[in-house]
Design a protein around this motif. Structure first.
Motif, PDB file in Angstrom:
ATOM      1  N   CYS A 173       0.822  -1.213   0.000  1.00  0.00           N
ATOM      2  CA  CYS A 173       0.000   0.000   0.000  1.00  0.00           C
ATOM      3  C   CYS A 173       0.858   1.266   0.000  1.00  0.00           C
ATOM      4  O   CYS A 173       1.776   1.411   0.793  1.00  0.00           O
ATOM      5  CB  CYS A 173      -0.937  -0.002   1.212  1.00  0.00           C
ATOM      6  SG  CYS A 173      -1.928   1.498   1.297  1.00  0.00           S
ATOM      7  N   LEU A 174       0.556   2.189  -0.915  1.00  0.00           N
ATOM      8  CA  LEU A 174       1.294   3.452  -1.059  1.00  0.00           C
ATOM      9  C   LEU A 174       0.624   4.578  -0.289  1.00  0.00           C
ATOM     10  O   LEU A 174       1.091   5.711  -0.313  1.00  0.00           O
ATOM     11  CB  LEU A 174       1.351   3.855  -2.535  1.00  0.00           C
ATOM     12  CG  LEU A 174       1.882   2.831  -3.530  1.00  0.00           C
ATOM     13  CD1 LEU A 174       1.535   3.250  -4.952  1.00  0.00           C
ATOM     14  CD2 LEU A 174       3.386   2.689  -3.362  1.00  0.00           C
ATOM     15  N   SER A 175      -0.516   4.278   0.298  1.00  0.00           N
ATOM     16  CA  SER A 175      -1.285   5.268   1.035  1.00  0.00           C
ATOM     17  C   SER A 175      -1.735   6.431   0.135  1.00  0.00           C
ATOM     18  O   SER A 175      -1.859   7.564   0.568  1.00  0.00           O
ATOM     19  CB  SER A 175      -0.467   5.791   2.224  1.00  0.00           C
ATOM     20  OG  SER A 175      -1.334   6.141   3.255  1.00  0.00           O
ATOM     21  N   CYS A 176      -1.988   6.136  -1.111  1.00  0.00           N
ATOM     22  CA  CYS A 176      -2.343   7.194  -2.067  1.00  0.00           C
ATOM     23  C   CYS A 176      -3.798   7.639  -1.915  1.00  0.00           C
ATOM     24  O   CYS A 176      -4.169   8.736  -2.326  1.00  0.00           O
ATOM     25  CB  CYS A 176      -2.102   6.716  -3.495  1.00  0.00           C
ATOM     26  SG  CYS A 176      -3.246   5.408  -4.011  1.00  0.00           S
ATOM     27  N   GLY A 177      -4.647   6.752  -1.370  1.00  0.00           N
ATOM     28  CA  GLY A 177      -6.035   7.128  -1.110  1.00  0.00           C
ATOM     29  C   GLY A 177      -6.993   6.987  -2.282  1.00  0.00           C
ATOM     30  O   GLY A 177      -8.156   7.366  -2.188  1.00  0.00           O
ATOM     31  N   ARG A 178      -6.511   6.451  -3.384  1.00  0.00           N
ATOM     32  CA  ARG A 178      -7.422   6.261  -4.534  1.00  0.00           C
ATOM     33  C   ARG A 178      -8.599   5.371  -4.154  1.00  0.00           C
ATOM     34  O   ARG A 178      -9.733   5.611  -4.548  1.00  0.00           O
ATOM     35  CB  ARG A 178      -6.659   5.609  -5.693  1.00  0.00           C
ATOM     36  CG  ARG A 178      -6.466   6.526  -6.887  1.00  0.00           C
ATOM     37  CD  ARG A 178      -5.668   5.844  -7.979  1.00  0.00           C
ATOM     38  NE  ARG A 178      -6.522   5.231  -9.009  1.00  0.00           N
ATOM     39  CZ  ARG A 178      -7.171   5.894  -9.952  1.00  0.00           C
ATOM     40  NH1 ARG A 178      -7.108   7.208  -9.980  1.00  0.00           N
ATOM     41  NH2 ARG A 178      -7.900   5.260 -10.843  1.00  0.00           N
ATOM     42  N   CYS A 179      -8.311   4.342  -3.362  1.00  0.00           N
ATOM     43  CA  CYS A 179      -9.355   3.410  -2.918  1.00  0.00           C
ATOM     44  C   CYS A 179     -10.473   4.164  -2.206  1.00  0.00           C
ATOM     45  O   CYS A 179     -11.651   4.040  -2.551  1.00  0.00           O
ATOM     46  CB  CYS A 179      -8.753   2.343  -1.991  1.00  0.00           C
ATOM     47  SG  CYS A 179      -7.684   3.021  -0.717  1.00  0.00           S
ATOM     48  N   ARG A 187      -8.247   3.409   3.424  1.00  0.00           N
ATOM     49  CA  ARG A 187      -6.821   3.785   3.498  1.00  0.00           C
ATOM     50  C   ARG A 187      -6.372   3.867   4.957  1.00  0.00           C
ATOM     51  O   ARG A 187      -5.314   3.362   5.324  1.00  0.00           O
ATOM     52  CB  ARG A 187      -6.568   5.124   2.799  1.00  0.00           C
ATOM     53  CG  ARG A 187      -5.093   5.513   2.768  1.00  0.00           C
ATOM     54  CD  ARG A 187      -4.882   6.788   1.984  1.00  0.00           C
ATOM     55  NE  ARG A 187      -5.496   7.938   2.638  1.00  0.00           N
ATOM     56  CZ  ARG A 187      -4.815   8.820   3.367  1.00  0.00           C
ATOM     57  NH1 ARG A 187      -3.516   8.690   3.533  1.00  0.00           N
ATOM     58  NH2 ARG A 187      -5.435   9.849   3.924  1.00  0.00           N
ATOM     59  N   LEU A 222      -5.966   0.386   6.379  1.00  0.00           N
ATOM     60  CA  LEU A 222      -4.717  -0.248   5.937  1.00  0.00           C
ATOM     61  C   LEU A 222      -3.523   0.368   6.660  1.00  0.00           C
ATOM     62  O   LEU A 222      -2.589  -0.336   7.057  1.00  0.00           O
ATOM     63  CB  LEU A 222      -4.555  -0.134   4.414  1.00  0.00           C
ATOM     64  CG  LEU A 222      -5.636  -0.821   3.570  1.00  0.00           C
ATOM     65  CD1 LEU A 222      -5.334  -0.677   2.087  1.00  0.00           C
ATOM     66  CD2 LEU A 222      -5.796  -2.298   3.924  1.00  0.00           C
ATOM     67  N   CYS A 272      -6.919   0.694  -7.408  1.00  0.00           N
ATOM     68  CA  CYS A 272      -5.610   0.683  -6.739  1.00  0.00           C
ATOM     69  C   CYS A 272      -4.480   0.550  -7.755  1.00  0.00           C
ATOM     70  O   CYS A 272      -4.519  -0.325  -8.616  1.00  0.00           O
ATOM     71  CB  CYS A 272      -5.557  -0.478  -5.739  1.00  0.00           C
ATOM     72  SG  CYS A 272      -3.948  -0.651  -4.947  1.00  0.00           S
ATOM     73  N   PRO A 273      -3.448   1.419  -7.650  1.00  0.00           N
ATOM     74  CA  PRO A 273      -2.344   1.330  -8.612  1.00  0.00           C
ATOM     75  C   PRO A 273      -1.445   0.112  -8.384  1.00  0.00           C
ATOM     76  O   PRO A 273      -0.645  -0.232  -9.251  1.00  0.00           O
ATOM     77  CB  PRO A 273      -1.562   2.626  -8.370  1.00  0.00           C
ATOM     78  CG  PRO A 273      -1.898   3.041  -6.978  1.00  0.00           C
ATOM     79  CD  PRO A 273      -3.292   2.557  -6.714  1.00  0.00           C
ATOM     80  N   GLN A 274      -1.570  -0.517  -7.228  1.00  0.00           N
ATOM     81  CA  GLN A 274      -0.678  -1.633  -6.904  1.00  0.00           C
ATOM     82  C   GLN A 274      -1.276  -2.984  -7.320  1.00  0.00           C
ATOM     83  O   GLN A 274      -2.300  -3.400  -6.784  1.00  0.00           O
ATOM     84  CB  GLN A 274      -0.371  -1.649  -5.393  1.00  0.00           C
ATOM     85  CG  GLN A 274       0.461  -0.481  -4.909  1.00  0.00           C
ATOM     86  CD  GLN A 274       1.892  -0.545  -5.418  1.00  0.00           C
ATOM     87  OE1 GLN A 274       2.153  -0.305  -6.599  1.00  0.00           O
ATOM     88  NE2 GLN A 274       2.816  -0.861  -4.535  1.00  0.00           N
ATOM     89  N   PRO A 328      -7.809  -4.781  -1.256  1.00  0.00           N
ATOM     90  CA  PRO A 328      -8.256  -4.326   0.073  1.00  0.00           C
ATOM     91  C   PRO A 328      -9.398  -5.151   0.685  1.00  0.00           C
ATOM     92  O   PRO A 328      -9.327  -5.480   1.877  1.00  0.00           O
ATOM     93  CB  PRO A 328      -8.644  -2.867  -0.166  1.00  0.00           C
ATOM     94  CG  PRO A 328      -7.760  -2.452  -1.307  1.00  0.00           C
ATOM     95  CD  PRO A 328      -7.673  -3.652  -2.196  1.00  0.00           C
TER      96      PRO A 328
HETATM   97  S1  SF4 Z   1      -5.413   2.675  -3.690  1.00  0.00           S
HETATM   98 FE1  SF4 Z   1      -4.111   0.919  -3.166  1.00  0.00          FE
HETATM   99  S2  SF4 Z   1      -2.095   1.799  -2.753  1.00  0.00           S
HETATM  100 FE2  SF4 Z   1      -3.572   3.522  -2.723  1.00  0.00          FE
HETATM  101  S3  SF4 Z   1      -4.129   3.684  -0.519  1.00  0.00           S
HETATM  102 FE3  SF4 Z   1      -5.639   2.345  -1.487  1.00  0.00          FE
HETATM  103  S4  SF4 Z   1      -4.858   0.272  -1.171  1.00  0.00           S
HETATM  104 FE4  SF4 Z   1      -3.155   1.677  -0.779  1.00  0.00          FE
END
Ligand code: SF4
Ligand code: SF4
Lengths: 151, 317
Positions: free
Chosen positions: A14-20, A35, A38, A67-69, A74
């Motif tokens: 998780c990059l903690s980007c918050g897209r989710c 986020r 996580l 999610c970019p990953q 999640p």
């Molecule tokens: S979109 Fe993916 S990488 Fe970004 S905060 Fe959510 S779980 Fe983490």
């Protein structure tokens, strides 16, 4: 992380980007924030297990797509947390409603009696698989938890 | 749409229709019996051989999603049903996204977890069955299958959609759960809209097309307010575009979006009255099935009559 060894190791991606969270339906209507959850898992904050917020995920999978990953799911992590919470005696209120459906499944092969015909052989086989895979043991454990929570 | 989804589409278009297809039964058919009935009729009319078996059971999907079974247990139940399907066909068709995603999830578990795989294999052997791979039995959402049949369907309908305005609901467990196994771009699906056009209707786009219907598996029971609020957001976005009908490819979304309208009236004093049909039921009306005797339209909480009235009368036999 060791405190959460049951939680999918994918959480470290998780990059903690918050897209989710930005696209999460549960976030639109409640304090649920995937986020943050996580982050708490990554911080080893075990209080997340008793937090009723973990039961607000709709398992819609929107975050999987956003999610970019790659490989970070999640809702799977949420299910791991719920499993962990139930095994520690929390969350009976959230699963109790489905127990009769599981009972029906082992009795009739369907969540309700008579939806479609199911052969006796099929019912015998799912009961055997239920014993062998721990499915029935989990059901009994959850029933006990629900009973205890009523007291 | 990624190359994976394009490949899936190509595979679907090349699908040999002269083979039998396994029709997987789901729990929601108890709510809308017309969906399963219509699907069988559509297949019969277009020359498709559907096979069913009393040896199948429910998919057990929502037990797993609400932590009432183990991954191993769910995978074994799916594998058992796949063994039954494999006796008849290499293709299993589901009218519900819940069943669709449960089978996919079972395949994922087997692929990702070697230990689970061995244990499920051993459990299957005790009932004289083996592991079935995703190459041996391919899971096909019934919406995609009916899309494959679109030109045949166009030839057998007795009336068209008469320019009705139709909004489409695909459903999360079709779009998001296993995007590598579908023909749609999960963020911008459109095959049902294409079908609506072929059948003489006008597809209606709306902002919240990919938003959850509010079901959240069984969140209606666990968090009824949050569940209803999500459903409400979606429904307002649909209404803003003034459709005559909502059509879905998932029986579970159908149930949620149909029932919710009663709740919106009670909780928010907001009346929608937008009928909701499964794609199979919609085609059922076009091929001339009786709305009540065959399609059980009165099982719908939100009346479908306004939509039926919009269609041209059926030609006299
Ligand atoms: S979109 Fe993916 S990488 Fe970004 S905060 Fe959510 S779980 Fe983490
Ligand atoms: S799966 Fe759960 S966390 Fe992810 S977007 Fe849906 S409700 Fe939010």
């Amino acid at each position: 992380m060791t405190k959460f060894k049951l939680v999918s190791a994918d959480v470290i991606k998780c990059l903690s980007c918050g897209r989710c969270t930005g696209y999460c339906p549960a976030s639109r209507v409640s304090d649920y924030n995937i986020r943050h959850i996580l982050n708490r898992v990554l911080d080893g904050d075990t209080s997340v297990l008793t937090d009723s917020l973990i039961w607000l995920c709709f398992i819609c999978g929107t975050c999987i797509v956003k999610c970019p990953q790659e490989g970070l799911w999640p809702p799977k992590i949420i299910q791991n947390l719920r499993e962990y919470a139930l095994n520690k005696g929390h969350g009976a209120w959230a699963v109790a409603h489905l127990i009769p459906a599981v009972d029906n499944f082992f009795k009739y092969g369907a969540v309700l009696k008579g939806i479609f015909p199911v052969s006796p052989k099929a019912i015998e086989e799912i009961n055997k698989l239920g014993e062998l895979t721990g499915m029935k043991a989990i059901l009994e454990k959850r029933k006990k938890l629900v009973e205890e929570s009523k007291e | 749409m990624s190359s994976i989804q394009k490949n899936n589409l190509e595979k679907l278009e090349k699908l040999d229709l002269n083979q039998p297809f396994f029709n997987f039964r789901g729990c929601t058919e108890a709510v809308y019996p017309g969906t399963q009935y219509a699907f069988r009729k559509i297949c019969a009319l277009t020359g498709i051989k559907l096979v069913e078996s009393n040896d199948q059971t429910c998919c057990s999907g929502h037990f797993l999603l609400f932590n009432l079974t183990t991954s191993m247990g769910a995978t074994a139940i799916e594998q058992r049903n796949l063994n039954i399907a494999k006796r008849y066909s290499n293709w299993m068709i589901t009218l519900c996204n819940g069943c669709f995603s449960s089978f996919m999830l079972g395949y994922d578990f087997l692929q990702r977890d070697p230990e689970l795989r061995e244990k499920v294999k051993a459990a299957m052997q005790t009932i004289g069955m083996e592991l079935v791979s995703s190459k041996e039995v391919y899971i096909l959402q019934a919406g995609e299958f009916m899309y494959r049949l679109r030109h045949f369907i166009k030839n057998v309908i007795k009336r068209d959609l008469n320019r009705s305005r139709i909004a489409v609901q695909y459903g999360c467990h079709y779009l998001n759960a296993h995007p590598d196994n579908i023909i749609s771009d999960p963020e911008n699906p459109h095959f049902v809209e294409e079908m609506i056009q072929i059948l003489g209707g006008v597809p209606v786009e709306y902002q919240e097309k990919t938003l959850c219907c509010g079901s959240g598996v069984t969140q209606r029971k666990v968090h009824p307010n949050a569940s209803l609020m999500i459903g409400y957001e979606k429904m307002k976005s649909i209404r803003a575009n003034n459709p005559d009908l909502i059509v879905t490819i998932c029986t579970y979304c159908e149930m949620e979006m149909d029932n919710n309208q009663l709740e919106f009236a009670i909780e928010y004093s907001d009346d929608f009255h937008i009928p909701v049909l499964h794609l199979a039921e919609l085609i059922g009306l076009l091929i001339g099935l009786d709305p009540e005797k065959e399609l059980h339209m009165s099982s719908h909480k939100t009346s479908v009559q306004s939509f039926i009235d919009k269609l041209k009368p059926l030609p006299k036999e």
